[in-house]
Write an enzyme that holds these catalytic residues in place. Structure first.
Site, PDB file in Angstrom:
ATOM      1  N   LYS A  22       0.833  -1.213   0.000  1.00 17.93           N
ATOM      2  CA  LYS A  22       0.000   0.000   0.000  1.00 17.93           C
ATOM      3  C   LYS A  22       0.866   1.260   0.000  1.00 17.93           C
ATOM      4  CE  LYS A  22      -1.653   1.503   4.090  1.00 17.93           C
ATOM      5  NZ  LYS A  22      -1.270   2.878   4.454  1.00 17.93           N
ATOM      6  N   ASN A  23       1.888   1.292   0.865  1.00 20.94           N
ATOM      7  CA  ASN A  23       2.661   2.523   1.007  1.00 20.94           C
ATOM      8  C   ASN A  23       3.681   2.731  -0.110  1.00 20.94           C
ATOM      9  OD1 ASN A  23       1.138   3.127   3.194  1.00 20.94           O
ATOM     10  ND2 ASN A  23       2.706   2.650   4.733  1.00 20.94           N
ATOM     11  N   ARG A  93      -4.427  10.540   4.734  1.00 20.94           N
ATOM     12  CA  ARG A  93      -3.376  11.559   4.810  1.00 20.94           C
ATOM     13  C   ARG A  93      -2.457  11.538   3.605  1.00 20.94           C
ATOM     14  NH1 ARG A  93      -1.907  13.944   9.190  1.00 20.94           N
ATOM     15  NH2 ARG A  93       0.201  13.933   8.376  1.00 20.94           N
ATOM     16  N   CYS A 117      -4.555  12.973  13.436  1.00 19.44           N
ATOM     17  CA  CYS A 117      -4.936  11.600  13.128  1.00 19.44           C
ATOM     18  C   CYS A 117      -4.736  10.763  14.379  1.00 19.44           C
ATOM     19  CB  CYS A 117      -4.167  11.072  11.933  1.00 19.44           C
ATOM     20  SG  CYS A 117      -2.754  10.100  12.288  1.00 19.44           S
ATOM     21  N   ARG A 122       1.323  14.444  13.443  1.00 18.18           N
ATOM     22  CA  ARG A 122       1.781  14.241  12.067  1.00 18.18           C
ATOM     23  C   ARG A 122       1.803  15.523  11.228  1.00 18.18           C
ATOM     24  NH1 ARG A 122      -0.730   8.694   9.854  1.00 18.18           N
ATOM     25  NH2 ARG A 122       1.061   8.777   8.490  1.00 18.18           N
ATOM     26  N   PRO A 123       2.712  16.420  11.560  1.00 20.07           N
ATOM     27  CA  PRO A 123       2.826  17.657  10.781  1.00 20.07           C
ATOM     28  C   PRO A 123       3.376  17.396   9.378  1.00 20.07           C
ATOM     29  CG  PRO A 123       4.606  17.488  12.378  1.00 20.07           C
ATOM     30  CD  PRO A 123       3.709  16.329  12.627  1.00 20.07           C
ATOM     31  N   ASP A 125       5.343  19.989   7.979  1.00 22.81           N
ATOM     32  CA  ASP A 125       6.241  21.139   7.810  1.00 22.81           C
ATOM     33  C   ASP A 125       7.438  20.830   6.910  1.00 22.81           C
ATOM     34  OD1 ASP A 125       6.780  19.472  10.227  1.00 22.81           O
ATOM     35  OD2 ASP A 125       8.625  20.649  10.277  1.00 22.81           O
ATOM     36  N   GLN A 126       7.933  19.594   6.947  1.00 21.41           N
ATOM     37  CA  GLN A 126       9.108  19.257   6.142  1.00 21.41           C
ATOM     38  C   GLN A 126       8.783  19.178   4.645  1.00 21.41           C
ATOM     39  OE1 GLN A 126      12.367  19.050   7.437  1.00 21.41           O
ATOM     40  NE2 GLN A 126      11.113  20.046   8.982  1.00 21.41           N
ATOM     41  N   ASP A 305       4.987   0.501  11.967  1.00 20.80           N
ATOM     42  CA  ASP A 305       3.753  -0.108  11.443  1.00 20.80           C
ATOM     43  C   ASP A 305       3.599  -1.578  11.848  1.00 20.80           C
ATOM     44  OD1 ASP A 305       3.041   2.258  10.290  1.00 20.80           O
ATOM     45  OD2 ASP A 305       3.675   1.719   8.271  1.00 20.80           O
ATOM     46  N   ARG A 397      -8.590  -0.309   4.999  1.00 22.78           N
ATOM     47  CA  ARG A 397      -7.741   0.697   4.336  1.00 22.78           C
ATOM     48  C   ARG A 397      -6.457   0.069   3.831  1.00 22.78           C
ATOM     49  NH1 ARG A 397      -5.838   4.890   8.020  1.00 22.78           N
ATOM     50  NH2 ARG A 397      -4.530   5.120   6.189  1.00 22.78           N
TER      51      ARG A 397
HETATM   52  N1  EPU Z   1       7.205  14.531  10.708  1.00 25.62           N
HETATM   53  C1  EPU Z   1       7.427  15.867  10.978  1.00 25.62           C
HETATM   54  N2  EPU Z   1       7.294  16.773   9.945  1.00 25.62           N
HETATM   55  C2  EPU Z   1       6.932  16.393   8.690  1.00 25.62           C
HETATM   56  C3  EPU Z   1       6.725  15.025   8.432  1.00 25.62           C
HETATM   57  C4  EPU Z   1       6.871  14.115   9.472  1.00 25.62           C
HETATM   58  O1  EPU Z   1       7.745  16.251  12.095  1.00 25.62           O
HETATM   59  O2  EPU Z   1       6.830  17.267   7.814  1.00 25.62           O
HETATM   60  C5  EPU Z   1       7.379  13.537  11.794  1.00 25.62           C
HETATM   61  C6  EPU Z   1       6.084  12.792  12.111  1.00 25.62           C
HETATM   62  O3  EPU Z   1       5.275  13.516  13.012  1.00 25.62           O
HETATM   63  C7  EPU Z   1       6.601  11.494  12.673  1.00 25.62           C
HETATM   64  C8  EPU Z   1       7.879  11.248  11.881  1.00 25.62           C
HETATM   65  O4  EPU Z   1       8.241  12.511  11.328  1.00 25.62           O
HETATM   66  O5  EPU Z   1       6.916  11.646  14.015  1.00 25.62           O
HETATM   67  C9  EPU Z   1       7.786  10.239  10.761  1.00 25.62           C
HETATM   68  O6  EPU Z   1       6.621  10.492   9.980  1.00 25.62           O
HETATM   69  P1  EPU Z   1       6.581  10.213   8.423  1.00 25.62           P
HETATM   70  O7  EPU Z   1       6.411  11.515   7.719  1.00 25.62           O
HETATM   71  O8  EPU Z   1       7.722   9.351   8.012  1.00 25.62           O
HETATM   72  O9  EPU Z   1       5.216   9.425   8.252  1.00 25.62           O
HETATM   73  P2  EPU Z   1       4.302   9.471   6.973  1.00 25.62           P
HETATM   74  O10 EPU Z   1       5.122   9.682   5.771  1.00 25.62           O
HETATM   75  O11 EPU Z   1       3.165  10.396   7.225  1.00 25.62           O
HETATM   76  C10 EPU Z   1       4.442   6.938   6.389  1.00 25.62           C
HETATM   77  C11 EPU Z   1       3.483   5.806   6.245  1.00 25.62           C
HETATM   78  C12 EPU Z   1       2.946   5.426   7.610  1.00 25.62           C
HETATM   79  C13 EPU Z   1       4.125   5.017   8.489  1.00 25.62           C
HETATM   80  C14 EPU Z   1       5.147   6.155   8.550  1.00 25.62           C
HETATM   81  C15 EPU Z   1       6.412   5.790   9.301  1.00 25.62           C
HETATM   82  C16 EPU Z   1       2.612   6.148   4.021  1.00 25.62           C
HETATM   83  C17 EPU Z   1       1.460   6.531   3.163  1.00 25.62           C
HETATM   84  N3  EPU Z   1       2.415   6.218   5.343  1.00 25.62           N
HETATM   85  O12 EPU Z   1       3.702   8.008   6.963  1.00 25.62           O
HETATM   86  O13 EPU Z   1       2.087   4.303   7.419  1.00 25.62           O
HETATM   87  O14 EPU Z   1       3.687   4.730   9.784  1.00 25.62           O
HETATM   88  O15 EPU Z   1       5.529   6.537   7.206  1.00 25.62           O
HETATM   89  O16 EPU Z   1       7.023   4.679   8.747  1.00 25.62           O
HETATM   90  O17 EPU Z   1       3.657   5.786   3.521  1.00 25.62           O
HETATM   91  C18 EPU Z   1       0.351   2.817   7.922  1.00 25.62           C
HETATM   92  O18 EPU Z   1       0.530   2.283   6.817  1.00 25.62           O
HETATM   93  O19 EPU Z   1      -0.381   2.305   8.822  1.00 25.62           O
HETATM   94  C19 EPU Z   1       1.006   4.084   8.222  1.00 25.62           C
HETATM   95  C20 EPU Z   1       0.597   4.899   9.184  1.00 25.62           C
END
Ligand code: EPU
Length: 418
Positions: A22-23, A93, A117, A122-123, A125-126, A305, A397
């Site tokens: 999925k991801n 998201r 969520c 889950r910001p 900002d990056q 995950d 999902r």
């Molecule tokens: N973060 C920031 N700023 C940002 C982005 C992230 O501070 O701009 C922080 C987050 O708050 C968190 C950390 O960085 O503490 C890592 O978050 P990440 O951005 O890597 O998560 P994501 O990209 O939103 C993806 C997966 C998630 C998985 C995470 C971590 C997808 C679509 N989603 O989310 O999958 O848990 O990486 O591996 O790829 C799931 O499939 O159940 C799921 C939640």
């Protein structure tokens, strides 16, 4: 709303295939927005998030032709809409993955801010700082993020935290930026390398994807490609934990044992027999399991995950161990439900302490997010009596035909309507 009724205790044994990831499929679908031709994606998982992303692409003007687990996507070019509205984004998201490709291809994008969520703040900002570094003008207004740029310009950008979808967004955007982009402190999840393979076959010039430094030479256009999505290490890993928790014996086919290595190492330490070949893995248990502590971290660490599923497993291991969640601040929502089934778990900040083994008994439990739901299903397999997992729309999902796969492995699981 559907629920699962699980009659336990059962034992999982047999062979199953992992679905497409999925991801990996979600960013691959978003990447097709960058193309001037038709992109074929094969091996998509048949899960709700994928259908939601396909609907978003249709809304953005892409023609989507599905055939089983394959899909042919043709973006309509410059006349497409540029907005991803709240109704779609709030359910998924990953819609934020449209932001980078849209601004890179069309010069403007408007995507609803994802908001909170279940697993944490889950910001994004990056994602936004990275697009600004490439020259986009980013504004936040009325709950939407708008990004504009005549043409993105390559730059050096260092992520303050490794973010999976942030890395993917920037990787996609920089493929069409003018000049060279260097991304540092990137996430290294296998799904990012898979996205880079797709982008490369569309004509992009990428070096280092899957490592913490990625260098992209921008090109003027991207075109047609055909790409098969990698196997889902989280879905597959869930069934391997299912083998372990039920004292079973499961062989997972169409899986990458390299991508599953962080889980397999821990399962072996906990006393499971693990036989790993490059594209299949067997996990079997024929003795007591030993409590084994883990800490989640970005790849190649133990995946967040799989944390909830692993915690269910540790309720059946002998001794005391900890699960330290370092990626998300609120990812222990399965704990109260596991405790209601008889588990001995205490939470202290980012740590959960588990004392095992516990005799779990079937109960009505509530799914709160995708992976927490999977953890409750696994607990239900080993609990005595009937466990009813409510709100399994969360599971739908990300898990393709979970009840069928579990039944094929010998579990008693029924989907019923509440
Ligand atoms: N973060 C920031 N700023 C940002 C982005 C992230 O501070 O701009 C922080 C987050 O708050 C968190 C950390 O960085 O503490 C890592 O978050 P990440 O951005 O890597 O998560 P994501 O990209 O939103 C993806 C997966 C998630 C998985 C995470 C971590 C997808 C679509 N989603 O989310 O999958 O848990 O990486 O591996 O790829 C799931 O499939 O159940 C799921 C939640």
């Amino acid at each position: 709303m559907d629920c699962f009724e699980i009659t336990g205790p059962g034992r999982l044994s047999g062979r199953i295939q992992a679905a497409g990831a999925k991801n990996a499929a979600l960013p691959a679908l978003a990447a097709t927005l960058l193309s001037e031709g038709t992109v074929e994606l094969r091996g998509l998982p048949l899960v709700r998030d994928i259908r939601t992303m396909a609907r978003l692409l249709e809304h953005l003007g892409t023609s989507v032709e599905s055939d089983g687990d394959s899909v042919r996507l043709t973006p309509s070019g410059t006349a497409v809409a540029d907005d991803a509205d709240y109704e779609l984004v709030k359910t998924m998201r990953a819609s934020i993955l449209a932001l980078g490709p849209l601004v890179a291809r069309l010069g403007h994008a408007r995507v609803s801010l994802p908001g909170g969520c279940a697993i944490g703040v889950r910001p994004i900002d990056q994602h936004l700082a990275g697009l600004e570094a490439l020259g986009a003008e980013v504004t936040l207004e009325h709950g939407y993020v708008t990004a504009k740029a005549d043409r993105l310009v390559g730059n050096r950008f260092r992520f303050a935290v490794p973010t999976v979808t942030g890395t993917e967004n920037l990787l996609m955007a920089s493929c069409l930026a003018r000049g060279t982009t260097v991304l540092e402190n990137c996430a290294r999840e296998p799904e990012i390398a898979d996205l880079a393979r797709l982008l490369t076959s569309m004509g992009a010039n990428i070096d280092g994807a899957g490592q913490d430094r990625i260098e992209i030479q921008g090109v003027d256009r991207l075109g047609s490609a055909s790409h098969r999505i990698i196997a889902d290490r989280i879905e597959g890993g869930t069934y391997l934990v299912g083998a372990a928790i039920t004292g079973g014996d499961v062989t997972l086919e169409h899986a990458s044992s390299a991508d599953l290595a962080p889980l397999l190492e821990v399962l072996e330490q906990a006393g499971c027999t693990v036989e790993a070949e490059p594209d299949q893995v067997r996990v079997a248990v024929d003795g007591p399991l030993e409590a084994t502590s883990i800490e989640t971290s970005p790849h190649p660490g133990f995946p967040t995950d799989l944390q909830a599923q692993y915690m269910a497993l540790m309720t059946q291991a002998q001794g005391r161990c900890s699960v330290h969640e370092t990626v998300f601040e609120n990812r222990f929502q399965h704990v109260p439900e596991l405790v209601r089934m008889g588990a001995a778990i205490e939470v202290d900040g980012g740590y959960a302490w588990i004392e095992g083994p516990s005799r779990l008994s079937g109960a009505h439990v509530m799914a709160t997010d995708l992976r927490a739901s999977a953890s409750l299903v696994l607990a239900g397999l080993v609990a005595s009596g009937t466990t009813v997992v409510h709100r399994i729309y969360h599971l739908d999902r990300g898990y393709e035909g979970m009840e069928e796969k579990l039944r094929r492995l010998g579990a008693e699981v029924e989907r019923t309507s509440e």
